[in-house]
Design an enzyme around this catalytic site. Structure first.
Site, PDB file in Angstrom:
ATOM      1  N   TYR A 158       0.814  -1.214   0.000  1.00  0.00           N
ATOM      2  CA  TYR A 158       0.000   0.000   0.000  1.00  0.00           C
ATOM      3  C   TYR A 158       0.851   1.269   0.000  1.00  0.00           C
ATOM      4  O   TYR A 158       0.313   2.370  -0.095  1.00  0.00           O
ATOM      5  CB  TYR A 158      -0.948   0.002   1.204  1.00  0.00           C
ATOM      6  CG  TYR A 158      -2.051  -1.010   1.055  1.00  0.00           C
ATOM      7  CD1 TYR A 158      -3.317  -0.639   0.634  1.00  0.00           C
ATOM      8  CD2 TYR A 158      -1.822  -2.354   1.310  1.00  0.00           C
ATOM      9  CE1 TYR A 158      -4.327  -1.575   0.478  1.00  0.00           C
ATOM     10  CE2 TYR A 158      -2.809  -3.299   1.155  1.00  0.00           C
ATOM     11  CZ  TYR A 158      -4.071  -2.899   0.746  1.00  0.00           C
ATOM     12  OH  TYR A 158      -5.063  -3.827   0.576  1.00  0.00           O
ATOM     13  N   LYS A 228       3.081 -14.110   6.140  1.00  0.00           N
ATOM     14  CA  LYS A 228       3.417 -15.070   5.085  1.00  0.00           C
ATOM     15  C   LYS A 228       4.937 -15.227   5.037  1.00  0.00           C
ATOM     16  O   LYS A 228       5.569 -15.244   3.987  1.00  0.00           O
ATOM     17  CB  LYS A 228       2.867 -14.579   3.739  1.00  0.00           C
ATOM     18  CG  LYS A 228       2.879 -15.623   2.637  1.00  0.00           C
ATOM     19  CD  LYS A 228       1.991 -16.822   2.941  1.00  0.00           C
ATOM     20  CE  LYS A 228       2.019 -17.805   1.756  1.00  0.00           C
ATOM     21  NZ  LYS A 228       1.459 -19.112   2.118  1.00  0.00           N
ATOM     22  N   ASP A 328      -2.466 -17.825   4.951  1.00  0.00           N
ATOM     23  CA  ASP A 328      -3.467 -18.613   4.235  1.00  0.00           C
ATOM     24  C   ASP A 328      -4.205 -19.567   5.165  1.00  0.00           C
ATOM     25  O   ASP A 328      -5.428 -19.706   5.085  1.00  0.00           O
ATOM     26  CB  ASP A 328      -2.847 -19.354   3.046  1.00  0.00           C
ATOM     27  CG  ASP A 328      -1.517 -20.013   3.367  1.00  0.00           C
ATOM     28  OD1 ASP A 328      -1.394 -20.564   4.461  1.00  0.00           O
ATOM     29  OD2 ASP A 328      -0.607 -19.979   2.521  1.00  0.00           O
ATOM     30  N   ASP A 352      -6.125  -6.555   5.156  1.00  0.00           N
ATOM     31  CA  ASP A 352      -7.217  -6.183   4.251  1.00  0.00           C
ATOM     32  C   ASP A 352      -8.068  -7.408   3.927  1.00  0.00           C
ATOM     33  O   ASP A 352      -9.299  -7.387   4.043  1.00  0.00           O
ATOM     34  CB  ASP A 352      -6.624  -5.578   2.983  1.00  0.00           C
ATOM     35  CG  ASP A 352      -7.636  -4.763   2.188  1.00  0.00           C
ATOM     36  OD1 ASP A 352      -8.808  -4.682   2.595  1.00  0.00           O
ATOM     37  OD2 ASP A 352      -7.241  -4.191   1.162  1.00  0.00           O
TER      38      ASP A 352
END
Length: 468
Positions: A158, A228, A328, A352
């Protein structure tokens, strides 16, 4: 600015000293009503907020609202998409609230919401996700959902550092990566767009600090670092490591990591357990490790067992648990094991995805509140988290829940919890009575419920005020 001075004269500024807000009885709060359905939901929300404050404090407190402009309304007034006067108002008065804003088409500002966050350094996107009884949900046990997401708000992708495929700038970056940095993994360099993902120690630790402080203040059970890092080892992996490091230093006597809890619990259950057996218990592949890897594990056990005086004999069970989860699998487990998650600290993009996915479990993005906060400076903008939904504009139809609950978050941030509690209780009472806007009415009817009264946006506000 004469209008702003006139409004400010009727109220007083919120101030901050040593991280503590001082809130006057009549604070000036800038607001942006928003685009599309923004005016409808704002008109409903402001009446509910004012009624709750009046009821809670017998008229001794009240918000002095000051409209500022951004988005289409601002553009149509000839002020541009995000006037400096609007930023100045949020800077001066510290706390504000806004409806949904249109993303401008074409060049310039990519997102007004992102621009506000970056200009004011609102580094925490705070997204509480809690089920309200009676709200229709697509999952079997929505009542297990009670999480608070701390999404880092200023870094990650972002930051907007990217170059279009085929541009001179993209080719320059690719050329540098290949020739200077030895990068060989760009599969199709001639047609690749390139983006950069900054994740800093400072940005990560201040986000984690806010999450831990919140969890300790509100008596929450755990903070889960969602990342992640198994793939992005030096960005998301570092985010995880810096989070654990902060907890283990600044909050050492009030936190326990999940791995530390396993090590200490093993010794509590078996006081004579050897270091090697304890290592095998927490690392099933221990016997196949290299000598250097085994030494690392043994050092970890030694440092953890040195905590015995402060954390042993069950003391750790009363402390805040720090753990982590891959992004995930988190999206799966927040559905299948929702009660295992409490406070979540995560990077910008993960947050998000996660906040919107969780909102679906509690009735949809239409009632998902959010706040963008800088806990150091006190600046905060609370907001409806959904889009502008222009096809419903001016129809007095949509659910105002997101901006109302964002107002509840704002009241809590101000310390006006009596007023926020009134609204929360009224929402539960109103929804349980099956007097709801079209989105909930449609879902309830789909589940075979009867006795539903479908209300307009303004009528839903009327019902909330009656039930305060």
């Amino acid at each position: 600015m004469s209008r702003e001075r006139s409004v400010a004269a009727r109220g007083a500024r919120i101030t901050i000293s040593n991280g503590v807000l001082t809130v006057p009885d009549h604070p000036v709060i800038p607001f942006i009503e928003g685009d599309g359905t923004g005016p409808d939901i704002w008109r409903a929300a402001v009446r509910v907020l004012d009624a709750a404050v009046s009821r809670a404090y017998g008229g001794k407190r009240g918000i002095v609202w000051m409209e500022v402009y951004a988005g289409e309304k601002s553009f149509n007034k000839g002020l541009g998409w995000l006037p400096e006067e609007t930023l100045a108002a949020f800077r001066e008065f510290l706390v504000g609230i806004k409806g949904p804003l249109t993303t401008p088409i074409g060049g310039g500002i990519r997102s007004l919401n992102v621009a506000l966050r970056q200009e004011l350094d609102l580094y925490v996107c705070l997204r509480p996700v809690r089920y309200l009884p009676g709200v229709p949900s697509p999952v079997k046990r929505p009542e297990l959902v009670d999480m608070v997401i701390f999404r880092e708000n200023t870094e990650d992708i972002y930051a907007g550092i990217e170059w279009q495929a085929g541009s001179t700038e993209a080719w320059k970056v690719i050329d540098f990566l290949q020739k200077e940095m030895g990068v060989k993994k760009i599969r199709f360099p001639q047609t690749s767009a390139i983006g950069i993902k900054p994740v800093s120690r400072e940005g990560s630790t201040r986000l984690m600090e806010a999450a831990i402080e919140y969890a300790l203040l509100h008596g929450r059970r755990s903070v889960t670092i969602v990342h992640k890092g198994n793939i992005m080892k030096f960005t998301e992996g570092a985010f995880k490591s810096w989070g654990y490091e902060l907890a283990a230093t600044r909050y050492r006597n009030r936190t326990i990591s999940q791995r530390e809890s396993w090590i200490i619990a093993n010794k509590e259950q078996n006081p004579g357990i050897s270091i090697e057996d304890n290592a095998r218990s927490i690392e099933p592949g221990y016997n196949n490790m290299t000598p250097a890897q085994k030494e690392d594990i043994i050092r970890e056990l030694d440092s953890t067992l040195a905590l015995w005086p402060t954390h042993g004999d069950g003391k750790w069970k009363e402390m805040l648990m720090i753990k982590d989860s891959i992004a995930d699998i988190t999206l799966q487990q927040t559905i299948t094991r929702a009660d295992e998650f409490d406070v979540i600290a995560t990077t910008n993009l993960n947050g998000d995805y996660l906040s919107d996915a969780l909102a679906a479990q509690i009735g949809g993005i239409g009632i998902a509140p959010g706040g963008n906060i800088n806990y150091k400076t006190g600046h905060a903008i609370f907001e409806a988290t959904h889009g502008t939904a222009p096809k419903y504009a001016n129809l007095d139809k949509v659910n105002p829940g997101s901006v109302i609950l964002s107002g509840v978050m704002m009241l809590e941030y101000l310390g006006w919890v009596e007023a926020s509690d009134l609204i929360n209780a009224s929402l539960v009472k109103t929804i349980r009575s099956k007097k709801v806007t079209y989105d909930f009415a449609r879902l309830m009817k789909g589940e075979g419920e009867s006795g539903i009264t479908e209300l307009k946006c303004s009528e839903f506000a009327d019902e909330l005020i009656r039930n305060l």
